[in-house]
Scaffold this active site. Sequence first.
Site, mmCIF file in Angstrom:
data_model
loop_
_atom_site.group_PDB
_atom_site.id
_atom_site.type_symbol
_atom_site.label_atom_id
_atom_site.label_comp_id
_atom_site.label_asym_id
_atom_site.label_seq_id
_atom_site.Cartn_x
_atom_site.Cartn_y
_atom_site.Cartn_z
ATOM 1 N N ASP A 65 -10.799 -19.469 -13.527
ATOM 2 C CA ASP A 65 -9.544 -18.947 -14.105
ATOM 3 C C ASP A 65 -9.877 -18.625 -15.655
ATOM 4 O O ASP A 65 -8.839 -18.603 -16.520
ATOM 5 C CB ASP A 65 -8.629 -20.178 -14.395
ATOM 6 C CG ASP A 65 -9.084 -21.440 -14.847
ATOM 7 O OD1 ASP A 65 -10.574 -21.522 -14.806
ATOM 8 O OD2 ASP A 65 -8.460 -22.336 -15.088
ATOM 9 N N GLU A 66 -11.203 -18.307 -15.925
ATOM 10 C CA GLU A 66 -11.686 -17.901 -17.269
ATOM 11 C C GLU A 66 -12.934 -17.077 -17.333
ATOM 12 O O GLU A 66 -13.743 -17.412 -16.509
ATOM 13 C CB GLU A 66 -11.535 -19.266 -18.311
ATOM 14 C CG GLU A 66 -12.687 -19.961 -18.019
ATOM 15 C CD GLU A 66 -12.891 -21.343 -19.110
ATOM 16 O OE1 GLU A 66 -12.765 -20.652 -20.124
ATOM 17 O OE2 GLU A 66 -12.486 -22.389 -18.594
ATOM 18 N N ASP B 271 -8.060 -16.579 -20.337
ATOM 19 C CA ASP B 271 -7.936 -17.969 -19.842
ATOM 20 C C ASP B 271 -6.456 -17.900 -19.111
ATOM 21 O O ASP B 271 -5.448 -17.631 -19.715
ATOM 22 C CB ASP B 271 -7.789 -19.130 -20.684
ATOM 23 C CG ASP B 271 -8.270 -20.346 -20.094
ATOM 24 O OD1 ASP B 271 -8.174 -20.572 -19.092
ATOM 25 O OD2 ASP B 271 -8.343 -21.231 -21.138
#
Length: 387
Positions: free
Chosen positions: A131-132, A31
């Site tokens: 983003d993850e 993350d």
Amino acid sequence: MNRQLNVGFMNNYSDGLLPENDLHRKIIHIDMDAFYASVETRDHPNLRNKALVIGQDPRQNHGHGVVATANYVARKYGVHSAMPSIKAFRLVPKSKLVFMKPDFAKYRRVSAEIHEMMHEVTDVVESIALDEAYLDVTENKMGQDSTVQIAIDLQNRIRKEVGLNCSFGATYNKFLAKMGSEYSKPFGRTVILPSEARGFLARQKISRFHGIGPKTEQRLAELGVYTGQGLQQMHVRELIKHFNRMGYQMAEHANGIDLSPVVPDDERNRKSIGVERTYEPCVYNEQTALTNIRNYVNEVAKKLQELNLFASTVVLKIRNNDFETVTKRQKLEHATNNPLDIYESARDLFNPLSESFLNDGIRLLGVTATDFTEAEFENIALDLFSN
């Protein structure tokens, strides 16, 4: 994390109703830390000590706008994503505050660079957002047995080559991995061994359990449950009585059980079914907006049922009178084509955005169901739902 016997996971309240745990997998959740803001800080070092808010500046937008994300300096003042920009403006000293419009094309480029590094580790990468992502490294391209070392090496590489920090959770399933990555941000490293899982979960507040929203948290509080330990002490039957299918999954998660696989990006069904409408004049009434959302959900659910499809993700799209558009998505606890489940998710996505968008006037609303999967059902005896 070698394969271990399933010892210590069945508490006195499960009566053997929970499934046998799978402890042999090696799962990492990566993350990125304050991704959009961190990209901008990297590219503009003079902003490093500023409270950077990614979103419309309310001073230039008639007091309107929503925070997409904020760096950790801004977060110390209470700023968070989905907050009205005007509220962020009021929270942060003006000498510290900087607003910046998001540059999604740039963020996608940076995300692609990071995901390429992940795919150099394993092909079993499930992207959740820019983003993850989850990585299953049970078998990996590095020939590395240590899950922790793989995660540390990837974290350090992203920092060195991309100039950004991320946090990771390393463990044996997706639920715990995500919980771990959120546990000690920024630049966090959380390792949860099978023997430590229930103890770790027992100490966590209910609000930290992914999938438990504010309303469910309130209902649990009314039952005297505030932590993972409280969930562990509740009988599975009692949780099902109060929360139906979700109660069963709460019991699984509280005991460190999540059998859902990491689904590689190239195998995921990227088709979607959605409904969106543009309004003229704009909608300013919350009840009208929620009614429209419910109607769109019913259309989507009907189409899913006709095609015998089950969706794992709900997406809400909303646009205001200034043509500012926000798209939010939520992963469902279970794949579904039930309109009530889809509506609950869409409503949860809408609620934090409602105040600012209704003040501006809603020009467009849309609901989409995506990430289709085959339905998975637990083999639960019918008398499990009896009193």
